[in-house]
Structure formats: structure tokens, C-alpha cells
Write a protein that holds these residues in place. Structure first.
Motif, PDB file in Angstrom:
ATOM      1  N   CYS A  35       0.830  -1.213   0.000  1.00 50.87           N
ATOM      2  CA  CYS A  35       0.000   0.000   0.000  1.00 50.87           C
ATOM      3  C   CYS A  35       0.854   1.248   0.000  1.00 50.87           C
ATOM      4  N   ARG A  36       0.181   2.349  -0.277  1.00 50.77           N
ATOM      5  CA  ARG A  36       0.839   3.650  -0.229  1.00 50.77           C
ATOM      6  C   ARG A  36      -0.101   4.646   0.435  1.00 50.77           C
ATOM      7  N   TYR A  37       0.470   5.531   1.230  1.00 53.10           N
ATOM      8  CA  TYR A  37      -0.290   6.566   1.944  1.00 53.10           C
ATOM      9  C   TYR A  37       0.467   7.867   1.761  1.00 53.10           C
ATOM     10  N   GLN A  38      -0.182   8.853   1.170  1.00 48.16           N
ATOM     11  CA  GLN A  38       0.473  10.137   0.924  1.00 48.16           C
ATOM     12  C   GLN A  38      -0.391  11.304   1.377  1.00 48.16           C
ATOM     13  N   ILE A  39       0.254  12.326   1.927  1.00 44.84           N
ATOM     14  CA  ILE A  39      -0.414  13.599   2.201  1.00 44.84           C
ATOM     15  C   ILE A  39       0.282  14.663   1.359  1.00 44.84           C
ATOM     16  N   GLY A  48       1.304  21.192 -10.393  1.00 48.96           N
ATOM     17  CA  GLY A  48       2.223  20.223 -10.992  1.00 48.96           C
ATOM     18  C   GLY A  48       3.487  20.016 -10.185  1.00 48.96           C
ATOM     19  N   LEU A  49       3.413  20.311  -8.878  1.00 52.69           N
ATOM     20  CA  LEU A  49       4.569  20.101  -7.985  1.00 52.69           C
ATOM     21  C   LEU A  49       4.206  19.063  -6.938  1.00 52.69           C
ATOM     22  N   PRO A  50       3.993  17.860  -7.361  1.00 50.93           N
ATOM     23  CA  PRO A  50       3.438  16.889  -6.404  1.00 50.93           C
ATOM     24  C   PRO A  50       4.459  16.334  -5.423  1.00 50.93           C
ATOM     25  N   ALA A  51       4.879  17.188  -4.481  1.00 48.79           N
ATOM     26  CA  ALA A  51       5.811  16.749  -3.438  1.00 48.79           C
ATOM     27  C   ALA A  51       5.007  16.387  -2.204  1.00 48.79           C
ATOM     28  N   ALA A  52       5.110  15.157  -1.796  1.00 48.85           N
ATOM     29  CA  ALA A  52       4.320  14.718  -0.652  1.00 48.85           C
ATOM     30  C   ALA A  52       4.887  15.268   0.651  1.00 48.85           C
ATOM     31  N   LEU A  53       4.014  15.710   1.538  1.00 50.85           N
ATOM     32  CA  LEU A  53       4.412  16.052   2.902  1.00 50.85           C
ATOM     33  C   LEU A  53       4.709  14.792   3.689  1.00 50.85           C
ATOM     34  N   VAL A  54       3.921  13.775   3.396  1.00 48.47           N
ATOM     35  CA  VAL A  54       4.114  12.478   4.031  1.00 48.47           C
ATOM     36  C   VAL A  54       4.009  11.436   2.931  1.00 48.47           C
ATOM     37  N   LEU A  55       4.934  10.529   2.914  1.00 50.23           N
ATOM     38  CA  LEU A  55       4.858   9.425   1.958  1.00 50.23           C
ATOM     39  C   LEU A  55       5.264   8.139   2.665  1.00 50.23           C
ATOM     40  N   CYS A  56       4.309   7.255   2.813  1.00 54.55           N
ATOM     41  CA  CYS A  56       4.615   5.918   3.333  1.00 54.55           C
ATOM     42  C   CYS A  56       4.293   4.961   2.208  1.00 54.55           C
ATOM     43  N   ASP A  57       5.291   4.294   1.677  1.00 53.38           N
ATOM     44  CA  ASP A  57       4.980   3.441   0.535  1.00 53.38           C
ATOM     45  C   ASP A  57       5.056   1.946   0.841  1.00 53.38           C
ATOM     46  N   ARG A  59       3.345  -0.894   4.091  1.00 54.02           N
ATOM     47  CA  ARG A  59       2.581  -0.972   5.319  1.00 54.02           C
ATOM     48  C   ARG A  59       3.479  -0.898   6.547  1.00 54.02           C
ATOM     49  N   ALA A  60       4.681  -1.399   6.433  1.00 59.41           N
ATOM     50  CA  ALA A  60       5.627  -1.325   7.553  1.00 59.41           C
ATOM     51  C   ALA A  60       5.943   0.136   7.869  1.00 59.41           C
ATOM     52  N   MET A  61       6.123   0.930   6.821  1.00 55.43           N
ATOM     53  CA  MET A  61       6.431   2.354   7.004  1.00 55.43           C
ATOM     54  C   MET A  61       5.251   3.075   7.644  1.00 55.43           C
ATOM     55  N   LEU A  62       4.065   2.708   7.211  1.00 58.46           N
ATOM     56  CA  LEU A  62       2.863   3.334   7.775  1.00 58.46           C
ATOM     57  C   LEU A  62       2.721   2.946   9.250  1.00 58.46           C
ATOM     58  N   ASP A  63       3.038   1.720   9.529  1.00 59.90           N
ATOM     59  CA  ASP A  63       2.996   1.230  10.914  1.00 59.90           C
ATOM     60  C   ASP A  63       3.990   2.011  11.785  1.00 59.90           C
ATOM     61  N   ASP A  64       5.207   2.187  11.274  1.00 61.07           N
ATOM     62  CA  ASP A  64       6.216   2.975  11.999  1.00 61.07           C
ATOM     63  C   ASP A  64       5.714   4.385  12.274  1.00 61.07           C
ATOM     64  N   ARG A  65       5.149   4.982  11.245  1.00 59.03           N
ATOM     65  CA  ARG A  65       4.709   6.370  11.387  1.00 59.03           C
ATOM     66  C   ARG A  65       3.625   6.498  12.467  1.00 59.03           C
ATOM     67  N   ILE A  66       2.699   5.580  12.436  1.00 58.97           N
ATOM     68  CA  ILE A  66       1.614   5.620  13.419  1.00 58.97           C
ATOM     69  C   ILE A  66       2.160   5.472  14.833  1.00 58.97           C
ATOM     70  N   ARG A  67       3.119   4.579  15.003  1.00 56.12           N
ATOM     71  CA  ARG A  67       3.714   4.411  16.337  1.00 56.12           C
ATOM     72  C   ARG A  67       4.401   5.690  16.800  1.00 56.12           C
ATOM     73  N   ASP A 134      -3.983   2.510  -2.284  1.00 58.64           N
ATOM     74  CA  ASP A 134      -3.280   3.777  -2.445  1.00 58.64           C
ATOM     75  C   ASP A 134      -4.186   4.878  -1.926  1.00 58.64           C
ATOM     76  N   LYS A 135      -3.720   5.602  -0.943  1.00 60.73           N
ATOM     77  CA  LYS A 135      -4.499   6.718  -0.407  1.00 60.73           C
ATOM     78  C   LYS A 135      -3.722   8.005  -0.590  1.00 60.73           C
ATOM     79  N   LEU A 136      -4.315   8.917  -1.356  1.00 63.59           N
ATOM     80  CA  LEU A 136      -3.745  10.244  -1.539  1.00 63.59           C
ATOM     81  C   LEU A 136      -4.652  11.232  -0.825  1.00 63.59           C
ATOM     82  N   ILE A 137      -4.071  11.940   0.143  1.00 61.58           N
ATOM     83  CA  ILE A 137      -4.840  12.927   0.905  1.00 61.58           C
ATOM     84  C   ILE A 137      -4.432  14.302   0.419  1.00 61.58           C
TER      85      ILE A 137
END
Lengths: 152, 152, 152
Positions: A35-39, A48-57, A59-67, A134-137
Motif C-alpha cells: 500500500c501507499r499513503y500520501q499527504i 504540478g509540484l506533487p511533493a508529498a508532505l508524508v509518503l509511506c509506501d 505498510r511497515a512504514m505506515l505502521d512505523d509512522r503511526i507508532r 493507495d491513499k492520496l490525501i
């Protein structure tokens, strides 16, 4: 393969409710194995400057971030409330867009608007269950210093 | 027995709209003959101190309360607007959770966020009609003095 | 003829999302060939003084208005976010009511509540597509000077 629209609504409703209840393990389980999670600030995408503030690409990365967020939020005590508006769903049910507003309540019991934006999700079926691939916020709000201290 | 999810959505939509239109007799009619209506600060429930701010455990009591509020609100003139977000519905359709935001507009036409929270409802079928048997309103917001001067 | 409720939800979701994305040509295409679009303060309707703040009673007039607003908004740069709550839909699916909140974000990235109200729509089928024949926007909020500088 076509997915029932009701299942998509339920997934969105679960998404918001599980964050608000701080049930982050269940929340994480809404995402697919890959999965991917982006803000991203909405205006950056539009320019046209799609720089993510947060990018977890993963599930392990998303898990780390949540912790990490849970640890940080021991010092920034608040509760969240997600209000998710009527979504737009593709014919096959696997692409969805939904506007949201997130409110925060502090320890004095005062509630304020925190951020608004739109979710753009790509979903997938994992067996019988619908998951987020894929979640783009896209965030309207970018003036809040503590913006990234909570999952959106 | 299983209830159509669309009927649950309609009941929630009716609930908010009837308060906002001040159609309190129709609103009361959304509740079952035996019913309960409670407002509780969310944090108290989470701490295991479930003391209700408001507890009406019969329809007659709820009717009394509404009449009292209508009288009181002659001196606190405002209008309400409920925005109810996507709900979570149990498989049988009889247990539902929905986040909400309530806005109030004063006589000068200024609109402010009033409160956010979540509804936890137990529904029942009375003949062909879906009714509310038990409504628990978990409030995020508890810093507003006039909080209980309006049905949520 | 009866319309699927899911189609009504989608139309409402499209309505808000297309304004927020400033896709005004697609937005205009949600209206029928013969249509009416009105904005009215809620309290005026309730007092029996239904004077519209905005009245476009043809699609050409609505098109003109949108073009004028787009021009004006070059000098009042903001983005909109519509959150549309659960709607009430008539049995035939052609009359719908939905509460809404509109937020605006300025160039500094600060988001504020702009207005709340309710949509009352009459829909029609144009071939297989559902269109808006008559949209009445009842506004709670009337204290905002720039209120009419954006489509609601």
C-alpha cells in the motif's frame, strides 16, 4: 470485478471512525499488504509540484509512522473527529474520492476545525474484504504547524 | 431480521433535518415507544465513568425535555445545522454509529461550530418503520455553556 | 419512474466536488436544459418572504453567473471545500434535501467555515442521466460580505 458501493461507504466510515477511536491497529488493517499513503497540499498537485508532505509506501512504514505519532501525541493531547462527506465512486467501485473535515478537541473540551481536504483512494479486493491500496490525501489547509502530528 | 442500509441512512438524515427544521413532534416520532436518549462526554465513557449529562429513558421524558428546550430557546434564538458523516452500520442494520458536527447561526447570521461527536444508535423495527430504541450521543465538545440547550 | 438512491448520492457528491475543483463546465452540465438555481436566506423562507439573493432561471443565466464569478475570483483567491451530509430522498428519488457546510481556504493556507445550509433539489431524468431541474439553496449564514462570490 465490481464492488458494491455500500462496501466503499463502509470502508470510508471505518477509516475515519478508527482514527477517532485511536484504534490504530484496526485502522492499519484497512490497508492492503502492499500500500501507499500520501499527504500532499492540494495546491502543489494543481501546480504540478506533487511533493508529498508524508509518503509511506509500505505498510511497515505506515505502521512505523503511526507508532511515532502515538508517542508524540502523549504530549499533545487531543481527540479527533472526522466528518466524511458524500463520496464519488467509480463504476467498478475501486476508485473513490471523498471530501473530509477533521476537528480537534483539546483537553479543555474546545473543538476547532483542524483541516479540510479530499481523499483519493484506490481500493482492491483481498479475498472478500475491500482494502486501501493507495491513499492520496489532498489537503486544503497547510497553515497548521501541528498538521502532521495526526493521521488524516 | 435484516434492515436495508438505505433505511438507516434515511433515518439518520431525518434525525438531523427534523431538529434543524424545529419539527420536534416528527423528530420524537423517530423514537420507539420504549426508548432511551443519552448525552455523554466522550472522555467520560473512555475513562469508564459513564455519567450521562442528559438521560431520558422514556419517550414521555424525552417529550418533556424537548418542550422545556423549546421554551428556553425563545431567549436564545439560533438555528441549528447538523452535518452527519458516513455511518458505520452492523450487518443486521440495527446498530449504527455516525459522526456529526452541529453548527449554530445567531440572529446576526453568523455561523459557528457548536459541537462534534458521534451517535451510537440501537434501532428496531416497529411494523415496517425503523425507529430509534437507544441513542447514545458521545460528545467531543464539553466547553460550551449552552451545550444542553438544544437537542443534539 | 423511480430513480436509484445511489444515483442521487452520486449527483450530490459530483455537485460539491466539481465546484471544489473549479470544473464549472462539468458542474453546469449537472443541470437540466431547463433549470433554476436559487439562493435564499433560510429565515426569509420561514417568514414567508421568499426573496432570492440569487435567481438564475435558465441555464444560460447560470452560465453567465459562473463566468462572472470566475472573473471576480481572480481577485479573491481561495479554494472551496463542500462537505455534504446524509441526504433525505423522496420515494421516487426525484426530490432531495441535503445539509452542507462550505469551507474556504485562503492563500496562507488557513481554512475557515464559510457557510452552512441545506439544498432542496428537484431532479429529472434526461435519458439515462439524472440532472438538476430546480436547486434551492437555503442559507443559514448571511453575515458574510463575500457570500455570493462563489457558487454554493
Amino acid at each position: 470485478m465490481t464492488v458494491e458501493h455500500a462496501a466503499v461507504w463502509e470502508l470510508l466510515a471505518d477509516y475515519g471512525a478508527l482514527i477517532d477511536m485511536m484504534k490504530f491497529d484496526e485502522w492499519l488493517d484497512l490497508f492492503g499488504a502492499e500500500c501507499r499513503y500520501q499527504i500532499m497540499p492540494r495546491e502543489d498537485l494543481e501546480r504540478g509540484l506533487p511533493a508529498a508532505l508524508v509518503l509511506c509506501d509500505s505498510r511497515a512504514m505506515l505502521d512505523d509512522r503511526i507508532r511515532a505519532l502515538r508517542e508524540a501525541n502523549k504530549y499533545n493531547i487531543h481527540t479527533d473527529r472526522h466528518i466524511i462527506g458524500l463520496p464519488r465512486i467509480s463504476n467498478d467501485g475501486l476508485a473513490v474520492e471523498a471530501p473530509f473535515a477533521v476537528y480537534q478537541t483539546d483537553q479543555e473540551g474546545e473543538t476547532r476545525l483542524f483541516a479540510t481536504g479530499i481523499y483519493r483512494d484506490q481500493l482492491e479486493l483481498a479475498g472478500a474484504r475491500l482494502k486501501i491500496r493507495d491513499k492520496l490525501i489532498l489537503l486544503d489547509t497547510f497553515a497548521i504547524p501541528s498538521l502532521l502530528a495526526t493521521p488524516l
